[in-house]
Write an enzyme that holds these catalytic residues in place. Sequence first.
Site, short mmCIF file in Angstrom:
data_model
loop_
_atom_site.label_atom_id
_atom_site.label_comp_id
_atom_site.label_asym_id
_atom_site.label_seq_id
_atom_site.Cartn_x
_atom_site.Cartn_y
_atom_site.Cartn_z
N ARG A 59 41.92 76.97 2.54
CA ARG A 59 41.95 77.32 1.10
C ARG A 59 40.73 76.72 0.40
O ARG A 59 40.28 77.20 -0.62
CB ARG A 59 43.25 76.87 0.43
CG ARG A 59 43.28 77.17 -1.07
CD ARG A 59 44.69 77.27 -1.67
NE ARG A 59 45.57 76.21 -1.23
CZ ARG A 59 45.51 74.94 -1.67
NH1 ARG A 59 44.63 74.60 -2.58
NH2 ARG A 59 46.34 74.04 -1.20
N TYR A 112 37.98 97.76 -16.60
CA TYR A 112 39.05 98.10 -15.64
C TYR A 112 40.41 97.70 -16.23
O TYR A 112 40.53 96.65 -16.88
CB TYR A 112 38.76 97.37 -14.32
CG TYR A 112 39.89 97.46 -13.33
CD1 TYR A 112 40.39 98.70 -12.94
CD2 TYR A 112 40.47 96.32 -12.80
CE1 TYR A 112 41.43 98.79 -12.04
CE2 TYR A 112 41.51 96.40 -11.90
CZ TYR A 112 41.99 97.64 -11.52
OH TYR A 112 43.03 97.72 -10.64
N ASP A 184 30.57 92.26 -14.32
CA ASP A 184 31.31 92.83 -13.20
C ASP A 184 30.42 93.93 -12.62
O ASP A 184 30.23 94.98 -13.25
CB ASP A 184 32.66 93.37 -13.69
CG ASP A 184 33.50 93.95 -12.58
OD1 ASP A 184 32.92 94.43 -11.58
OD2 ASP A 184 34.73 93.94 -12.69
N LYS A 209 35.49 97.37 -2.87
CA LYS A 209 34.85 98.67 -3.11
C LYS A 209 33.60 98.83 -2.21
O LYS A 209 33.72 98.82 -1.01
CB LYS A 209 34.53 98.79 -4.59
CG LYS A 209 35.70 98.42 -5.50
CD LYS A 209 36.84 99.40 -5.39
CE LYS A 209 38.17 98.96 -5.95
NZ LYS A 209 38.28 97.96 -6.93
N1 LCS Z 1 36.59 95.17 -11.47
C1 LCS Z 1 36.44 96.51 -11.41
C2 LCS Z 1 35.29 97.15 -12.11
C3 LCS Z 1 37.35 97.28 -10.70
O1 LCS Z 1 37.15 98.60 -10.65
C4 LCS Z 1 38.45 96.66 -10.05
C5 LCS Z 1 39.45 97.42 -9.31
C6 LCS Z 1 38.57 95.25 -10.15
C7 LCS Z 1 37.62 94.54 -10.86
C8 LCS Z 1 39.68 94.51 -9.47
O2 LCS Z 1 39.45 94.44 -8.12
P1 LCS Z 1 40.59 94.29 -6.99
O3 LCS Z 1 41.44 93.13 -7.39
O4 LCS Z 1 41.37 95.57 -7.00
O5 LCS Z 1 39.82 94.05 -5.75
N2 LCS Z 1 39.37 98.80 -9.54
C9 LCS Z 1 40.16 99.72 -9.10
C10 LCS Z 1 39.98 101.06 -9.41
O6 LCS Z 1 39.16 101.53 -10.20
N3 LCS Z 1 40.87 101.78 -8.75
O7 LCS Z 1 41.70 100.97 -8.03
C11 LCS Z 1 41.32 99.60 -8.21
#
Ligand code: LCS
Length: 393
Positions: A59, A112, A184, A209
């Site tokens: 961790r 988001y 971000d 992503k």
């Molecule tokens: N920031 C952005 C710009 C995102 O699009 C997402 C997730 C996150 C943070 C969070 O990331 P995660 O915890 O899911 O790894 N975006 C998503 C989307 O547009 N569709 O499904 C998840």
Amino acid sequence: MEEKQVRFETEVIHSGYSPDKHQDSLVPPLYQSSTFTFSSAEQGERRFAGTEAGYVYSRLGNPTVTILESRIAALEKGEAGLAFSSGMAAVSAVLLALTKTGDHILVSKGIYGCTFGLLQLLRTKYKINHDFSEMKSKEELEKQILPNTACIYIETPINPTMKLIDLELVVQAAKQKGIPVVVDNTFCSPYLQTPLTHGCDIVIHSATKYICGHGDVIAGLVVGGKEFIADVSKTTQKDIGGTISPFDAWLLLRGVKTLAVRMDRHSENAAKLFEYLQGHPKISAVYYPGDHQHPDYAIMRRQMKQAGGLISFCIEGTRETAQDFMNRLKLIKLAVSLGDAETLIQHPATMTHAVVPKQEREKMGISDTLLRLSVGLEAWEDIRDDLDQALSE
Ligand code: LCS
């Protein structure tokens, strides 16, 4: 290899890793271990005290994860990196590290859905307030930066409206007041945009992503100054515990090797599909930063290498028309997430941004007929043919 400055396409493959430190293994080994042994009680004491380097417990750090953290820091041109179990674990660890009760966050208008949700939670439970800003002029920003503003939080391109924020404009306003700028960078990946080189302070990724690229990991990454990263690592990451698993870090190290090649292909495919969508009579609007008519096209040219793989568009009709169109698609998969090899489509109003109240959603530009397409790596003609058959009925 680490000594010599190499190009991005080389860094994605080599940065942060030397085979000679790992039994000459070509590929970074997977240290799938929750804990690490000490040769003596005294050594354990020294490692806990931080007076001797070495791993203690996964961790708090893991050798496979360290390689990933060094690599993302190199790609984003930052001093240090930190890996998390999800993008949201990264976002929350950063925001909790930067703020305290009574503080204020200035946020790009459009983010988001779960980041929006987190900001609500910070407001209701911890009295950390926020305002949304178009961030279109220095005057607007100067008015909106309050005495208690602890940081500026930006998405660019904004999910899912594809509006852009001018990073250098925001940095100018923020620097005057000594406020950190957090970006971000999920939609771009460091191949298309490196916010730290424009003066921003901290970069966040949903590594789920483009960095992963294969749709098989949920993870987050943060890059920033050494001191800030050490602080997050010892506080909001260690004690809240959103640590990445070594196996997920290993998969990311594998996925990121092809980032440059993939991003080129995502961007090329998206540019061709934009032309197709733009000319279709049943599509009323297309939002794509590579569009020469896009209001932020000049910003795209300044701060992005290419326009990327995401296109949002509105279909003529109602929410039901949009849903019927989605249901007719065959090759394109109905799924949230983005940046995968497969082309994905989702309906933000009922999916990624469903948590945002309708009135707020509309202010952000998310109508009921808006769809977001994450253009994959298939032959673009096959993606076009699928869109075409679904639009022709
Ligand atoms: N920031 C952005 C710009 C995102 O699009 C997402 C997730 C996150 C943070 C969070 O990331 P995660 O915890 O899911 O790894 N975006 C998503 C989307 O547009 N569709 O499904 C998840």
